[in-house]
Design a protein around this motif. Structure first.
Motif, mmCIF file in Angstrom:
data_model
loop_
_atom_site.group_PDB
_atom_site.id
_atom_site.type_symbol
_atom_site.label_atom_id
_atom_site.label_comp_id
_atom_site.label_asym_id
_atom_site.label_seq_id
_atom_site.Cartn_x
_atom_site.Cartn_y
_atom_site.Cartn_z
ATOM 1 N N GLY A 305 0.794 -1.223 0.000
ATOM 2 C CA GLY A 305 0.000 0.000 0.000
ATOM 3 C C GLY A 305 0.823 1.268 0.000
ATOM 4 O O GLY A 305 0.276 2.367 -0.016
ATOM 5 N N GLU A 306 2.149 1.139 -0.003
ATOM 6 C CA GLU A 306 3.026 2.311 0.031
ATOM 7 C C GLU A 306 3.209 2.893 -1.373
ATOM 8 O O GLU A 306 3.212 2.157 -2.360
ATOM 9 C CB GLU A 306 4.390 1.893 0.595
ATOM 10 C CG GLU A 306 5.363 3.033 0.830
ATOM 11 C CD GLU A 306 6.656 2.557 1.495
ATOM 12 O OE1 GLU A 306 7.579 3.374 1.609
ATOM 13 O OE2 GLU A 306 6.731 1.380 1.897
ATOM 14 N N ILE A 307 3.325 4.225 -1.443
ATOM 15 C CA ILE A 307 3.732 4.888 -2.681
ATOM 16 C C ILE A 307 5.218 5.176 -2.541
ATOM 17 O O ILE A 307 5.624 6.003 -1.728
ATOM 18 C CB ILE A 307 2.943 6.185 -2.930
ATOM 19 C CG1 ILE A 307 1.443 5.891 -3.020
ATOM 20 C CG2 ILE A 307 3.420 6.856 -4.221
ATOM 21 C CD1 ILE A 307 0.579 7.131 -3.174
ATOM 22 N N PHE A 308 6.018 4.468 -3.319
ATOM 23 C CA PHE A 308 7.472 4.500 -3.183
ATOM 24 C C PHE A 308 8.072 5.254 -4.355
ATOM 25 O O PHE A 308 7.893 4.868 -5.508
ATOM 26 C CB PHE A 308 8.003 3.063 -3.140
ATOM 27 C CG PHE A 308 9.494 2.951 -2.919
ATOM 28 C CD1 PHE A 308 10.028 2.985 -1.644
ATOM 29 C CD2 PHE A 308 10.354 2.808 -3.996
ATOM 30 C CE1 PHE A 308 11.390 2.873 -1.440
ATOM 31 C CE2 PHE A 308 11.719 2.696 -3.800
ATOM 32 C CZ PHE A 308 12.247 2.730 -2.516
ATOM 33 N N GLY A 309 8.785 6.365 -4.089
ATOM 34 C CA GLY A 309 9.368 7.175 -5.151
ATOM 35 C C GLY A 309 10.763 6.727 -5.512
ATOM 36 O O GLY A 309 11.585 6.424 -4.639
ATOM 37 N N SER A 457 -3.863 3.244 -3.961
ATOM 38 C CA SER A 457 -3.002 2.942 -2.816
ATOM 39 C C SER A 457 -3.774 2.859 -1.509
ATOM 40 O O SER A 457 -3.652 1.884 -0.764
ATOM 41 C CB SER A 457 -1.910 4.008 -2.710
ATOM 42 O OG SER A 457 -1.237 3.935 -1.475
ATOM 43 N N ARG A 458 -4.561 3.883 -1.226
ATOM 44 C CA ARG A 458 -5.187 3.971 0.086
ATOM 45 C C ARG A 458 -6.459 3.129 0.204
ATOM 46 O O ARG A 458 -6.762 2.591 1.260
ATOM 47 C CB ARG A 458 -5.494 5.435 0.415
ATOM 48 C CG ARG A 458 -4.241 6.326 0.489
ATOM 49 C CD ARG A 458 -3.261 5.796 1.544
ATOM 50 N NE ARG A 458 -2.154 6.731 1.766
ATOM 51 C CZ ARG A 458 -0.927 6.544 1.324
ATOM 52 N NH1 ARG A 458 -0.639 5.448 0.619
ATOM 53 N NH2 ARG A 458 0.028 7.411 1.580
ATOM 54 N N ILE A 464 2.556 1.027 -4.940
ATOM 55 C CA ILE A 464 2.900 1.793 -6.144
ATOM 56 C C ILE A 464 4.371 2.188 -6.085
ATOM 57 O O ILE A 464 4.824 2.825 -5.137
ATOM 58 C CB ILE A 464 2.002 3.036 -6.287
ATOM 59 C CG1 ILE A 464 0.539 2.592 -6.450
ATOM 60 C CG2 ILE A 464 2.442 3.884 -7.468
ATOM 61 C CD1 ILE A 464 -0.457 3.715 -6.444
ATOM 62 N N PHE A 465 5.091 1.798 -7.117
ATOM 63 C CA PHE A 465 6.522 2.056 -7.241
ATOM 64 C C PHE A 465 6.658 2.977 -8.447
ATOM 65 O O PHE A 465 6.405 2.582 -9.572
ATOM 66 C CB PHE A 465 7.213 0.707 -7.491
ATOM 67 C CG PHE A 465 8.695 0.695 -7.305
ATOM 68 C CD1 PHE A 465 9.523 1.506 -8.057
ATOM 69 C CD2 PHE A 465 9.267 -0.154 -6.379
ATOM 70 C CE1 PHE A 465 10.886 1.471 -7.891
ATOM 71 C CE2 PHE A 465 10.640 -0.205 -6.209
ATOM 72 C CZ PHE A 465 11.449 0.608 -6.953
ATOM 73 N N ILE A 466 7.041 4.246 -8.214
ATOM 74 C CA ILE A 466 6.971 5.235 -9.292
ATOM 75 C C ILE A 466 8.285 6.002 -9.421
ATOM 76 O O ILE A 466 8.881 6.405 -8.425
ATOM 77 C CB ILE A 466 5.795 6.223 -9.048
ATOM 78 C CG1 ILE A 466 5.667 7.245 -10.181
ATOM 79 C CG2 ILE A 466 5.911 6.907 -7.706
ATOM 80 C CD1 ILE A 466 4.383 8.060 -10.125
ATOM 81 N N SER A 467 8.751 6.166 -10.655
ATOM 82 C CA SER A 467 9.905 7.033 -10.899
ATOM 83 C C SER A 467 9.411 8.330 -11.517
ATOM 84 O O SER A 467 8.441 8.336 -12.280
ATOM 85 C CB SER A 467 10.920 6.354 -11.826
ATOM 86 O OG SER A 467 10.431 6.277 -13.150
ATOM 87 N N THR A 468 10.059 9.432 -11.154
ATOM 88 C CA THR A 468 9.610 10.736 -11.652
ATOM 89 C C THR A 468 10.773 11.715 -11.679
ATOM 90 O O THR A 468 11.740 11.566 -10.933
ATOM 91 C CB THR A 468 8.480 11.304 -10.767
ATOM 92 O OG1 THR A 468 8.082 12.579 -11.267
ATOM 93 C CG2 THR A 468 8.923 11.470 -9.326
ATOM 94 N N GLU A 475 7.821 14.943 -3.642
ATOM 95 C CA GLU A 475 7.438 15.365 -2.288
ATOM 96 C C GLU A 475 6.258 14.550 -1.771
ATOM 97 O O GLU A 475 6.084 14.401 -0.567
ATOM 98 C CB GLU A 475 7.075 16.860 -2.294
ATOM 99 C CG GLU A 475 8.230 17.805 -2.591
ATOM 100 C CD GLU A 475 9.077 18.105 -1.370
ATOM 101 O OE1 GLU A 475 8.716 17.624 -0.272
ATOM 102 O OE2 GLU A 475 10.089 18.804 -1.520
ATOM 103 N N ARG A 476 5.450 14.041 -2.689
ATOM 104 C CA ARG A 476 4.235 13.303 -2.295
ATOM 105 C C ARG A 476 4.552 11.889 -1.829
ATOM 106 O O ARG A 476 3.690 11.207 -1.330
ATOM 107 C CB ARG A 476 3.244 13.261 -3.474
ATOM 108 C CG ARG A 476 2.770 14.631 -3.907
ATOM 109 C CD ARG A 476 2.038 14.590 -5.241
ATOM 110 N NE ARG A 476 1.558 15.930 -5.621
ATOM 111 C CZ ARG A 476 1.074 16.237 -6.804
ATOM 112 N NH1 ARG A 476 0.988 15.313 -7.750
ATOM 113 N NH2 ARG A 476 0.668 17.459 -7.075
#
Length: 476
Positions: A305-309, A457-458, A464-468, A475-476
């Motif tokens: 459930g984590e959003i990982f940057g 996610s929530r 969610i594994f996201i590159s940006t 920051e999010r």
């Protein structure tokens, strides 16, 4: 709409009633504009608003259909003026390395462009050495252009554009998809060139609002029209906002702003009395291509459930790591686990728990929106009886109802992005990997995309594994 000049600088470009159509689709609609000389002028707006079309007309790369365009003191419809003006214009088209020859080395590409503009051997050597040193490409001079990272391609493309000291430099989204460090180096090089050639005018299209903050003058565009012109400060003051991104959103027509809300990410919760489940884990993950090590000894743990940057420069191994974690690429060394199961590239059952959205949209351009969704559902072996309802759910949830029978190529970038996300999650994956999904997308579309990610996610506990490359997203 006419833009006022900055200071006393005369216009380097003047447009009067410029229209451009691709078939029945308007790309530019009645553009009237004066762009001041000796300034760094930015065209801001998302993909598909007409920035590239306008720059191609200004540079003489596209035929004028309607209206008048004056560049460097003459009419671009006049063949004689185009012939004498062409060598004074440097045009860098959109796309990583689009003005390069991929099989030629860095040095060979630069030498080719220098020869085109008639520099002798001594002058070629001097200019090439200076440009390669300024861009930190000197140590890569023997590498083929096709083997360079995105940021390096853009720096080499700029070197090729600057090899002949142009009076007008036209750059079409030169830093889209380029990491922050390479972007900073790119703009530092532009500033050095401008300080040496103060009479040079620069016109740039960009989707990065933080970049545009540093330009001398701006043209905000939407749907082939000019929304407003002025400095970043003037646009902020005119709209009563404290950032250029907020100002651009405020300048958009009311119907486009309707329903837009600031992205707020609620805190992530774990089950009461329990410890968080580990969704993805890597130990010593390494990838080698021959003698080249693309990824070395990566260790990470990401909770369910984590959003990982995932941040890093072009060519640092982000995409390669993502491919190893999805089973698309077997690791040279190390191990990865998905939900406690060791990752095996041949284990389709584990791979079905993953959704992957690549940098280049993985859509079938000859199939409609609905057909793309149906095909991907079948590729993941969803029961045939469940597919129609699941497709309809995706269409409604991702706002695709009005384009369900359209081909992806006919859709705006923000809509294609939502379709790609719908395709990636149609089989209900527990892990979603997104590789730079929002490059080139306007602020409203980016925020809408993030609302969808937050919901996944929530509410559904999708990891969610996201590159940006957007730091405000990080920051999010």
């Amino acid at each position: 709409m006419n833009g006022s000049s900055v200071g006393e600088a005369p216009p380097v470009i003047r447009l009067e009633g410029v229209d451009l159509h691709y078939g029945n689709k308007p790309a530019l609609q009645g553009i009237s504009l004066e762009i001041p000389a000796r300034r760094m002028v930015g065209l801001i707006g998302p993909d598909g608003v007409g920035k590239s079309s306008l720059l191609s007309l200004i540079s003489g790369a596209r035929e004028i259909q309607r209206g008048r365009i004056e560049v460097l003191g003459g009419d671009m419809a006049d063949a004689h003026h185009r012939r004498i003006t062409g060598p004074r214009i440097a045009y860098m088209p959109q796309g990583l390395g689009k003005n390069l020859y991929p099989t030629l080395s860095v040095e060979e590409n630069l030498d080719f462009f220098a020869r085109l503009f008639g520099h002798d051997q001594q002058e070629r050597a001097r200019r090439m050495e200076e440009l390669l040193a300024a861009t930190d490409l000197l140590r890569f001079k023997d590498r083929p252009a096709g083997k360079l990272s995105g940021g390096m391609k853009q720096k080499l493309g700029l070197c090729c554009a600057l090899i002949h000291d142009p009076d007008l430099l036209v750059l079409d989204e030169p830093t889209t998809g380029v990491d922050p460090l390479s972007r900073a180096q790119f703009w530092a090089l532009i500033e050095r060139v401008r300080s040496r050639r103060p009479a040079m005018s620069v016109v740039i299209a960009t989707a990065y609002m933080e970049e545009a903050e540093g330009f001398d003058w701006l043209v905000a565009m939407d749907e082939g029209r000019v929304l407003a012109t002025g400095t970043a400060q003037e646009l902020r003051e005119r709209t009563g906002t404290d950032s250029l991104e907020a100002a651009f959103i405020r300048l958009l027509p009311e119907e486009k702003r309707q329903g837009h809300q600031e992205v707020v990410i609620p805190p992530r919760t774990t089950e009461t009395g329990g410890s968080a489940e580990i969704a993805i884990e890597a130990q010593g993950l390494t990838m080698r291509f021959g003698n080249f090590t693309a990824v070395k000894d990566v260790n990470l743990r990401v909770e369910r459930g984590e959003i990982f940057g995932f941040l890093g420069s072009n060519g640092c191994g982000k995409t390669t790591t993502m491919k190893m974690l999805t089973g698309l690429l077997p690791a040279s060394e190390g191990q990865a686990w998905l939900f406690g199961q060791q990752m095996d590239a041949n284990d389709l059952a584990t791979r079905r728990r993953v959704g992957y959205m690549s940098q280049s949209f993985s859509l079938y351009t000859e199939l409609t929106v609905r057909q793309n969704l149906e095909l991907h559902a079948r590729l993941f072996h969803m029961p045939e009886a469940e597919i129609p309802a699941r497709v309809q759910e995706m269409v409604e949830r991702f706002g695709l109802s009005e384009v369900v029978d359209e081909l992806p190529t006919a859709l705006p970038l923000g809509v294609r992005q939502r379709l790609s996300l719908a395709v990636a999650v149609i089989h209900r994956p527990e892990l979603l990997i997104l590789d730079e999904p929002t490059s080139g997308v306007d602020p409203i579309a980016r925020d809408q995309f993030w609302q969808l990610l937050i919901d996944l996610s929530r509410r559904e506990k999708v990891t969610i594994f996201i590159s940006t490359h957007f730091m405000n997203e990080a920051e999010r």
